[in-house]
Design an enzyme around this catalytic site. Structure first.
Site, mmCIF file in Angstrom:
data_model
loop_
_atom_site.group_PDB
_atom_site.id
_atom_site.type_symbol
_atom_site.label_atom_id
_atom_site.label_comp_id
_atom_site.label_asym_id
_atom_site.label_seq_id
_atom_site.Cartn_x
_atom_site.Cartn_y
_atom_site.Cartn_z
ATOM 1 N N THR A 145 44.556 -26.463 -5.139
ATOM 2 C CA THR A 145 45.123 -26.520 -6.496
ATOM 3 C C THR A 145 44.241 -25.648 -7.398
ATOM 4 O O THR A 145 44.436 -24.439 -7.445
ATOM 5 C CB THR A 145 45.207 -27.961 -7.029
ATOM 6 O OG1 THR A 145 43.933 -28.592 -6.903
ATOM 7 C CG2 THR A 145 46.233 -28.752 -6.258
ATOM 8 N N LYS A 167 40.647 -30.180 0.209
ATOM 9 C CA LYS A 167 40.913 -29.584 -1.094
ATOM 10 C C LYS A 167 40.420 -30.562 -2.147
ATOM 11 O O LYS A 167 40.413 -31.776 -1.939
ATOM 12 C CB LYS A 167 42.395 -29.294 -1.270
ATOM 13 C CG LYS A 167 43.172 -30.443 -1.866
ATOM 14 C CD LYS A 167 43.433 -30.228 -3.334
ATOM 15 C CE LYS A 167 43.445 -31.548 -4.075
ATOM 16 N NZ LYS A 167 43.494 -31.374 -5.531
ATOM 17 N N THR A 178 38.806 -37.004 -5.726
ATOM 18 C CA THR A 178 40.175 -36.476 -5.797
ATOM 19 C C THR A 178 40.338 -35.388 -4.821
ATOM 20 O O THR A 178 40.008 -34.243 -5.085
ATOM 21 C CB THR A 178 40.476 -35.848 -7.141
ATOM 22 O OG1 THR A 178 40.401 -36.851 -8.079
ATOM 23 C CG2 THR A 178 41.865 -35.265 -7.157
ATOM 24 N N GLU A 258 35.473 -28.038 -10.536
ATOM 25 C CA GLU A 258 36.035 -27.344 -11.701
ATOM 26 C C GLU A 258 35.000 -27.037 -12.775
ATOM 27 O O GLU A 258 34.412 -27.936 -13.369
ATOM 28 C CB GLU A 258 37.132 -28.205 -12.337
ATOM 29 C CG GLU A 258 38.452 -28.125 -11.622
ATOM 30 C CD GLU A 258 39.467 -29.124 -12.153
ATOM 31 O OE1 GLU A 258 39.090 -29.942 -12.994
ATOM 32 O OE2 GLU A 258 40.623 -29.070 -11.696
ATOM 33 N N ASN A 377 40.262 -28.489 -17.924
ATOM 34 C CA ASN A 377 40.945 -29.780 -17.951
ATOM 35 C C ASN A 377 41.668 -30.064 -19.265
ATOM 36 O O ASN A 377 42.354 -31.070 -19.387
ATOM 37 C CB ASN A 377 39.957 -30.892 -17.612
ATOM 38 C CG ASN A 377 39.611 -30.861 -16.145
ATOM 39 O OD1 ASN A 377 40.492 -31.017 -15.308
ATOM 40 N ND2 ASN A 377 38.356 -30.603 -15.821
ATOM 41 N N SER A 382 49.606 -27.464 -18.792
ATOM 42 C CA SER A 382 50.420 -26.445 -19.464
ATOM 43 C C SER A 382 50.549 -25.218 -18.586
ATOM 44 O O SER A 382 50.000 -25.144 -17.508
ATOM 45 C CB SER A 382 49.810 -26.079 -20.808
ATOM 46 O OG SER A 382 48.469 -25.683 -20.644
#
Lengths: 382, 382
Positions: A145, A167, A178, A258, A377, A382
């Site tokens: 992702t 992932k 996650t 991230e 985040n 969007s």
């Protein structure tokens, strides 16, 4: 390679059109046997995505023929329609492979609360089934992702192989993080034995990765065994090899978290119990002020002590030592060597907290809190 | 005004030279009586700053003559030398005011782990004592750290006054938040009655403010009563007025939280118990992914459900309604009105979570997670 390194497995990764960014987004991993043994562990979040609800039923009998994974949507909080999508996906895999849909695990990852488009999923399953082969690399890319790169790991046991893909880049918190992980092996072990090995391995690897304290709704770690090596290893030896694969994948997840600019390794020693060591480590891993300080290359050990003071672990806050990158900045709850002796410019940061209350230890992996984490985040849906 | 609004109190704020940024950094509040009754609540963090250790001894007999507060340093994890600094500061106040040092509360705020300079503190105490008067405004400015503005509140009871000042912008988490609060009143109530009123008021105000989940080592909320109004109000009426002051100050703290761009009011309804409602509200207030989404004006309700799914509160995750700014985006755990109907561009955000499991409610105040939060907290000690 990854999930196709072990004998008896085929995989593929195709583009179903689920991700707005385009690219591979559907992975299929098939166990060709002769055994179809499997184990899986799931998120401990009570908010469960539809593929988790489905897969918990599938794994109950320890038999798994295939696992299908999609990125581009979590299929979580999507109501009865969402569960139908998961069910239909498993049916499509069963039909394409001539196996029972009740032996097909399903994993989804992406935004919560949006429906997955079945009109794109079902044709893609057929394409993925036709493309099966030694395509572990494609499969590992199809589950990405916000990951910047695929995560793969292979270890060789004594006559057998363990290979995996993972992932995960955000919502990384224990129980599990996650993430989606598929590990395949060609050993001859029962589903019950695989379950013991998998729980042991995840407990000290994925469950100790806490990037941002946010627990996902879709986590799943699956272990599939084909028996194709005809090797039946001692369970502890297999568990050790499996744990190496899990630790390797966990560190790759940490390294690609991230927006992170530091990989922080929190080692807690001198704890009365292992649970205490884990609780103390996690309290630091979840402290935004500490994590922001590390982003700023600031060895702010006061925030470490403020964090661990909120725990119930057995220790005296005024008899704790804290070291950063080998420099003891706090001794017995008071300043020791100067902050300026600590160099935090490298990505890797080692934090050592000695509770002086016993002999138990634990290591928690986390990341810093950065501008890029906030940016990624704040714009995800969007 | 603030702490000098009630009869019987004097205050001052002076510059001791403790803050690298300069400006007022030492506040003194004195109770001129006739009563010297007081109550105080402290951080529940086990890592306690030296002024907290000192003040817990002072408050034990319910008698307080004065309170001295400094910004520019937390005096926490500064060892025996740090405790001597706190003790010497109280002695200096006692000497200047001709009261017992054992009746002087001390509060400190600033960086953890640095010694406070006694050679600057002691002369400043003398200056502050000489400057005492109706200077609540100066006192409220002297306790600011990263606060952008002072926080003050005054409420009038039936013949009496309650006034307070607060500081706090980061490390805002319950039990208490990272803050110093001094409230003065001229009622005639015993220290035991003040304690009951103060615990009742803070439980539903400061304890429900959770800006960043990080619990401080220095929090203290003190309530001093002079009896100078000669009014002895019913305890519940006084508690109601006191709670208004605490709520007003708590909202001012939220409105000035470090780097925040949104003030988020999380209202949990339909809970089986008030504890459940608080637990659910806090799990949202501490979820970095949700907070980053609000920063991005993104009504990402999936992150709300992922957060509350980690709690032990009694509810069915698939029968929960979530509204943002009055728009119900999730109904019974499935998408309801479209995300695009929600306008999050205002600073104030109202999140309503209906657990449909009872009649208990709670409101938690928090803020978003922003670039500026990361920036301010990555550079704080430098």
């Amino acid at each position: 390679m990854s999930v196709t390194a072990a004998k008896g497995f085929e995989a593929s990764g195709v583009e179903a059109g689920l991700k707005s960014s385009g690219g591979l987004d559907l992975a299929l991993v098939v166990n060709r046997g002769p055994l179809m043994n499997a184990a899986a562990v799931f998120t401990s979040n009570r908010a469960l995505a539809n593929p988790i609800i489905w897969s918990k039923q599938v794994i109950a009998d320890g038999t798994v023929s295939a696992i299908v994974l999609n990125s581009g949507g979590a299929n979580c909080f999507t109501g009865a329609q969402g569960f139908q999508v998961t069910h239909a996906t498993a049916e499509a895999v069963g039909s394409a492979l001539d196996v029972s849909s009740g032996d097909v695990l399903v994993c989804s990852t992406g935004l919560i609360g949006d429906q997955l488009p079945l009109d794109k999923l079902l044709p893609a399953v057929a394409v993925a089934a036709a493309a099966l082969g030694d395509h572990g690399d494609e499969a590992s890319r199809a589950i990405m992702t916000t990951d910047s790169k695929p995560k793969r790991s292979i270890r060789l046991g004594n006559g057998y192989t363990v290979g995996g893909m993972a992932k995960g880049a955000g919502m990384l918190a224990p129980g599990l993080a996650t993430m989606l992980v598929v590990i395949t092996t060609d050993v001859v072990l029962s589903s019950a034995e695989l379950d013991i090995a998998l729980r042991s391995a995840t407990r000290v690897s994925f469950d100790r990765l806490d990037s941002d304290g946010c627990m996902s709704t879709n986590d799943q770690v699956s272990l599939l065994a084909s028996g194709a090596s005809e090797v039946e290893p001692p369970l502890d030896a297999f568990t050790a090899v499996l744990t190496e694969v899990c630790l390797d994948l966990a560190e790759q997840l940490q390294g690609d978290a991230e927006g992170a600019s530091h990989d922080i390794r929190i080692e807690v020693t001198g704890a009365a119990t292992e649970d205490d060591a884990v609780e103390v480590g996690r309290s630091i891993a979840r402290n935004n002020l500490f994590k922001a300080a590390i982003f700023g290359n600031d060895p702010n050990w006061g925030r470490v002590l403020a964090a661990i003071g909120t725990t119930d672990a057995a220790f005296d806050p005024y008899d704790v030592d804290v070291s950063m990158n080998g420099v003891r900045v706090c001794h017995e709850g008071a300043p020791d060597r100067p902050r300026t002796d600590v160099d935090l410019t490298n990505r890797r940061v080692d934090l050592l907290v000695d509770l002086k209350s016993g002999t138990a230890t634990a290591t928690i992996l986390t990341n810093d809190l950065t501008h890029d984490y906030v940016h990624e985040n704040s714009a995800y849906s969007s």
